[in-house]
Design a protein around this motif. Structure first.
Motif: not given
Lengths: 227, 227
Positions: B216, B173, B205, B202-203, B207-209, B213-214
């Motif tokens: 993968e 993260d 990998g 996101k498709e 991930i931003c929430e 941000l991560r």
């Protein structure tokens, strides 16, 4: 074919924005070691990654700057016409060309030799200052282009370009200056977005078919571009 | 609150790209009539259309350049952080500010007085030359931004920005440096396009929430950005 500059060529250079404010003697000094080249359409002037030890002034013709991706697809970045200059910044920054440059019509170009240009500039404080001001003006116009790219939709950018073409010729046919794909590139739009943008403009009476453009109502288009 | 520059402030200015290659004495001369201002968040520094007779160096804090449309909606054009300068080109070009400038955090800024800056520059050939080179470098970096805006999709531009944030921290993260709306503006995307671009990422990998941000798989994101 390469030859030296005529008095007539020098007069044309005076009208190039980058040399604005310089006397014909200054320009003649600065371009002392430069030569005029006459090229057919499709001549590659430089490639991405080449050392930028020169820049160009277009006397006649047209040049595109472009990149190609791994699949060989071309992205056009910019198109320059007569009485403009390009690649000065790469030369001043002692950098490499970030893009490829190629003539898109038969052209007469001045190839300005960077090292001798800079040598003359170093000896003359007033010229250096004027060139700095010109660089700042070009910088500002790039900033404005970025502002435009960031705040307008592709269809709006195309609309602004169309407004510049039609002037006040409402309801009359105007011939496009170059292909629709080049126009799309010019306003920073991928070719695949072009038909959507043209569709959007058609709804407000902007008809663009083959090489012709007609704007039924200038005010509607102006309002659309400002929205 | 306004005061003169300390030796410590001058050292910081040496690290600002625009002043690269100049000695601390040169910089001290150039900034002789400039002052340090300390401002809270939300201070309007200049408005679109104001005469550009000054420019700024950020010692601490952050400044956004923005435009508002007739409905009062804001478009952010650029965000500058510490040890950067902005609005030089407008000052050099003796023009007006094309945008508004406002601090987005408490800031310490040097307000550089244009006329005295130019006066010192006019007396010194070497400085003038170095500043021209810097202007050319900045011009080139704007050109690169335009190339990027014209050849990459919004999701790709967001991906490139995310890559710069995560470095090699795959699967970990990372905290976002500012709000998602500011990030969207920074990469030249309308806020309304943000969720679509995030969905696309996101498709693969990314991930931003909330403010995290991560990534993968760094390689997948790199491949997506180059496509």
């Amino acid at each position: 074919m390469s030859k030296s500059l005529s008095a007539n060529d020098l007069k044309k250079v005076c009208k190039v924005p980058f040399f604005e404010g310089l006397s014909i003697d200054d320009i003649s000094n600065l371009l002392n070691h430069s030569s005029v080249i006459e090229t057919p359409k499709g001549r590659l002037l430089f490639s991405q990654g080449d050392v930028a030890d020169k820049f160009y002034v277009i006397l006649e013709g047209r040049v595109k700057l472009f990149l190609t991706n791994e699949e060989g697809e071309e992205s056009i970045i910019e198109i320059y016409g007569a009485q403009s200059s390009f690649a000065e910044a790469a030369m001043f920054a002692s950098a490499r060309f970030p893009v490829n440059g190629e003539t898109t019509s038969a052209s007469r170009l001045i190839q300005v030799e960077g090292p001798s240009f800079l040598r003359v500039l170093q000896e003359n404080k007033e010229m250096c200052q004027k060139i700095t001001t010109q660089m700042a003006r070009r910088y500002r116009s790039l900033q404005n282009e970025i502002i435009h790219l960031k705040t307008h939709s592709p269809a709006q950018r195309l609309g602004v370009f169309f407004l510049s073409l039609v002037g006040d010729a409402q309801g009359q046919d105007v011939v496009l200056p170059y292909s629709k794909n080049l126009i799309a590139a010019r306003v920073g739009m991928k070719p695949e977005s072009l038909s959507r943008a043209l569709g959007r403009l058609k709804e407000i009476g902007v008809i663009c078919e083959k090489d012709r453009l007609r704007v039924e109502n200038l005010e509607s288009l102006q309002a659309f571009c400002k929205d």
